[in-house]
Design a protein around this motif. Structure first.
Motif, PDB file in Angstrom:
ATOM      1  N   ALA A 172      10.859  30.681   5.460  1.00 52.47           N
ATOM      2  CA  ALA A 172      10.968  29.996   6.752  1.00 52.47           C
ATOM      3  C   ALA A 172      11.625  28.637   6.524  1.00 52.47           C
ATOM      4  O   ALA A 172      10.992  27.704   6.029  1.00 52.47           O
ATOM      5  CB  ALA A 172       9.597  29.836   7.390  1.00 52.47           C
ATOM      6  N   ALA A 173      12.905  28.523   6.869  1.00 48.19           N
ATOM      7  CA  ALA A 173      13.659  27.323   6.517  1.00 48.19           C
ATOM      8  C   ALA A 173      14.734  27.053   7.557  1.00 48.19           C
ATOM      9  O   ALA A 173      15.342  27.983   8.096  1.00 48.19           O
ATOM     10  CB  ALA A 173      14.311  27.502   5.143  1.00 48.19           C
ATOM     11  N   PRO A 174      15.000  25.765   7.852  1.00 50.99           N
ATOM     12  CA  PRO A 174      16.019  25.418   8.851  1.00 50.99           C
ATOM     13  C   PRO A 174      17.429  25.673   8.335  1.00 50.99           C
ATOM     14  O   PRO A 174      17.705  25.583   7.136  1.00 50.99           O
ATOM     15  CB  PRO A 174      15.779  23.926   9.084  1.00 50.99           C
ATOM     16  CG  PRO A 174      15.175  23.439   7.802  1.00 50.99           C
ATOM     17  CD  PRO A 174      14.333  24.575   7.296  1.00 50.99           C
ATOM     18  N   GLY A 175      18.323  25.973   9.269  1.00 53.37           N
ATOM     19  CA  GLY A 175      19.724  26.143   8.911  1.00 53.37           C
ATOM     20  C   GLY A 175      20.345  24.823   8.476  1.00 53.37           C
ATOM     21  O   GLY A 175      19.942  23.751   8.923  1.00 53.37           O
ATOM     22  N   LEU A 191      11.797  17.818  10.238  1.00 54.78           N
ATOM     23  CA  LEU A 191      10.784  18.141  11.234  1.00 54.78           C
ATOM     24  C   LEU A 191      10.371  19.607  11.129  1.00 54.78           C
ATOM     25  O   LEU A 191       9.167  19.939  11.153  1.00 54.78           O
ATOM     26  CB  LEU A 191      11.318  17.838  12.636  1.00 54.78           C
ATOM     27  CG  LEU A 191      10.466  18.292  13.817  1.00 54.78           C
ATOM     28  CD1 LEU A 191       9.070  17.700  13.738  1.00 54.78           C
ATOM     29  CD2 LEU A 191      11.148  17.919  15.129  1.00 54.78           C
ATOM     30  N   ILE A 192      11.334  20.495  11.019  1.00 56.26           N
ATOM     31  CA  ILE A 192      11.019  21.918  10.912  1.00 56.26           C
ATOM     32  C   ILE A 192      10.216  22.203   9.646  1.00 56.26           C
ATOM     33  O   ILE A 192       9.229  22.950   9.664  1.00 56.26           O
ATOM     34  CB  ILE A 192      12.304  22.744  10.947  1.00 56.26           C
ATOM     35  CG1 ILE A 192      12.936  22.657  12.344  1.00 56.26           C
ATOM     36  CG2 ILE A 192      12.037  24.205  10.573  1.00 56.26           C
ATOM     37  CD1 ILE A 192      14.330  23.220  12.417  1.00 56.26           C
ATOM     38  N   GLU A 193      10.608  21.610   8.548  1.00 58.03           N
ATOM     39  CA  GLU A 193       9.900  21.838   7.286  1.00 58.03           C
ATOM     40  C   GLU A 193       8.461  21.346   7.367  1.00 58.03           C
ATOM     41  O   GLU A 193       7.534  22.015   6.883  1.00 58.03           O
ATOM     42  CB  GLU A 193      10.651  21.155   6.145  1.00 58.03           C
ATOM     43  CG  GLU A 193      11.984  21.842   5.815  1.00 58.03           C
ATOM     44  CD  GLU A 193      12.864  21.012   4.907  1.00 58.03           C
ATOM     45  OE1 GLU A 193      12.488  19.852   4.607  1.00 58.03           O
ATOM     46  OE2 GLU A 193      13.932  21.519   4.497  1.00 58.03           O
ATOM     47  N   ASN A 199       1.263  26.630   8.284  1.00 53.27           N
ATOM     48  CA  ASN A 199       0.642  27.379   7.197  1.00 53.27           C
ATOM     49  C   ASN A 199      -0.708  26.789   6.806  1.00 53.27           C
ATOM     50  O   ASN A 199      -1.676  27.521   6.566  1.00 53.27           O
ATOM     51  CB  ASN A 199       1.575  27.412   5.988  1.00 53.27           C
ATOM     52  CG  ASN A 199       2.824  28.227   6.229  1.00 53.27           C
ATOM     53  OD1 ASN A 199       2.921  28.977   7.206  1.00 53.27           O
ATOM     54  ND2 ASN A 199       3.800  28.083   5.345  1.00 53.27           N
ATOM     55  N   LEU A 200      -0.783  25.471   6.744  1.00 55.07           N
ATOM     56  CA  LEU A 200      -2.024  24.801   6.349  1.00 55.07           C
ATOM     57  C   LEU A 200      -3.136  25.062   7.347  1.00 55.07           C
ATOM     58  O   LEU A 200      -4.266  25.403   6.972  1.00 55.07           O
ATOM     59  CB  LEU A 200      -1.777  23.295   6.216  1.00 55.07           C
ATOM     60  CG  LEU A 200      -2.993  22.435   5.856  1.00 55.07           C
ATOM     61  CD1 LEU A 200      -3.474  22.762   4.454  1.00 55.07           C
ATOM     62  CD2 LEU A 200      -2.644  20.952   5.975  1.00 55.07           C
ATOM     63  N   VAL A 228       2.414  16.316  11.340  1.00 53.09           N
ATOM     64  CA  VAL A 228       3.285  16.146  12.493  1.00 53.09           C
ATOM     65  C   VAL A 228       2.535  15.360  13.565  1.00 53.09           C
ATOM     66  O   VAL A 228       1.308  15.332  13.601  1.00 53.09           O
ATOM     67  CB  VAL A 228       3.741  17.505  13.078  1.00 53.09           C
ATOM     68  CG1 VAL A 228       4.696  18.216  12.143  1.00 53.09           C
ATOM     69  CG2 VAL A 228       2.543  18.380  13.415  1.00 53.09           C
ATOM     70  N   THR A 229       3.295  14.720  14.439  1.00 51.86           N
ATOM     71  CA  THR A 229       2.715  13.980  15.556  1.00 51.86           C
ATOM     72  C   THR A 229       2.958  14.735  16.859  1.00 51.86           C
ATOM     73  O   THR A 229       3.719  15.711  16.900  1.00 51.86           O
ATOM     74  CB  THR A 229       3.349  12.586  15.669  1.00 51.86           C
ATOM     75  OG1 THR A 229       4.739  12.742  16.031  1.00 51.86           O
ATOM     76  CG2 THR A 229       3.247  11.818  14.352  1.00 51.86           C
TER      77      THR A 229
END
Length: 268
Positions: free
Chosen positions: A148-151, A161-163, A170-171, A235-236
């Motif tokens: 699962a990784a951004p282009g 942000l995506i990462e 997952n956490l 993330v916020t």
């Protein structure tokens, strides 16, 4: 999906989860049907669809096996399944780790996105193999979030942000719901350990786009995990608002998690 009580993060009775199930079907059914066709599913087969979710695969099986066959579709929450109407379909509320199944009863047992939610998937596999008729097939599909990784064409801030969002996803699921985000790589070994024969496996991944089913599935998933993800500190609230907008933006390209499929046969 099926899991022990309290271990699944998404409630089928919610409208947003109903949409999420339909989106998963749009993304995954084509590959699933290819695996089932390759196992030779035909008229007259007796099939068990475990953790049937929205029921699209169960419905396809009903059409495939015809009036001489039968399909049993199970889930802990059958809210969406109850909307199906096929004369050869039986719907059951069922916990695969606790509730009985008939032995040697099914020519096919299929499950998708189930085992990674179970604390003891090996126990579930053993029970499901006992439900297979001699020579019957078990087909399982599970995700592995290794990919699962951004282009690369997104900006650095968007990629970051995506990462972080994937990490938080997952956490949260691992800590609060016992979900194994990397179970896909274990699947074929667990089928081997369970004693199935004729084992094969395949992984498939996609380049998902914002505004399409891929972007939609991420948005529908993360919206339901919002509070827990913010609590993780990764993330916020503002991050997630920006990410939800990006999920609807055609500029978004994200390499999907690998969907691992594995299959094997009960010895005749």
């Amino acid at each position: 999906m099926t899991a022990t009580e309290g271990s699944y993060a998404f409630e089928n009775a919610r409208a947003i989860q109903r949409e999420r199930l339909r989106t998963l079907e749009a993304l995954l059914d084509e590959g699933t049907i290819r695996y089932l066709e390759a196992r030779g599913v035909e008229r007259g087969w007796r099939c068990l669809e475990v953790g049937a979710g929205g029921g699209s695969v169960a419905g396809w099986l009903c059409e495939r096996v015809g009036p001489d066959g039968s399909v049993t579709a199970t889930d802990l929450d059958t809210t969406v399944l109850a909307e199906l109407s096929h004369p050869n379909l039986e719907i059951k509320v069922h916990d695969v780790l606790a509730d009985d199944l008939p032995e040697r009863a099914f020519d096919l047992v299929h499950m998708r996105l189930l085992l990674a939610w179970l604390g003891e998937p090996g126990i579930a596999l053993g029970r499901l193999i006992d439900a297979l008729a001699p020579g019957g097939w078990l087909v399982a599909e599970e995700m592995d979030f290794v990919s699962a990784a951004p282009g690369p064409r997104l900006g650095a801030d968007e990629r970051d942000l995506i990462e972080r969002a994937v990490q938080a996803h997952n956490l949260v699921l691992a800590e609060q719901n016992r979900f194994d985000p990397f179970y896909g790589r274990r699947l074929v070994g667990d089928l081997e350990e369970a004693g199935l024969a004729g084992i094969g496996c395949e992984g498939r991944a996609y380049m998902w786009q914002g505004g399409g089913p891929g972007g939609t599935i991420w948005r529908l998933t993360l919206v339901q995990l919002r509070d827990a993800m913010i609590a993780s500190g990764l993330v916020t609230s503002a991050d997630l608002d920006a990410l939800f907008d990006l999920c609807d933006d055609p500029r978004l390209r994200i390499l999907s998690q690998v969907v691992m499929a594995a299959w094997g046969r009960r010895a005749a």
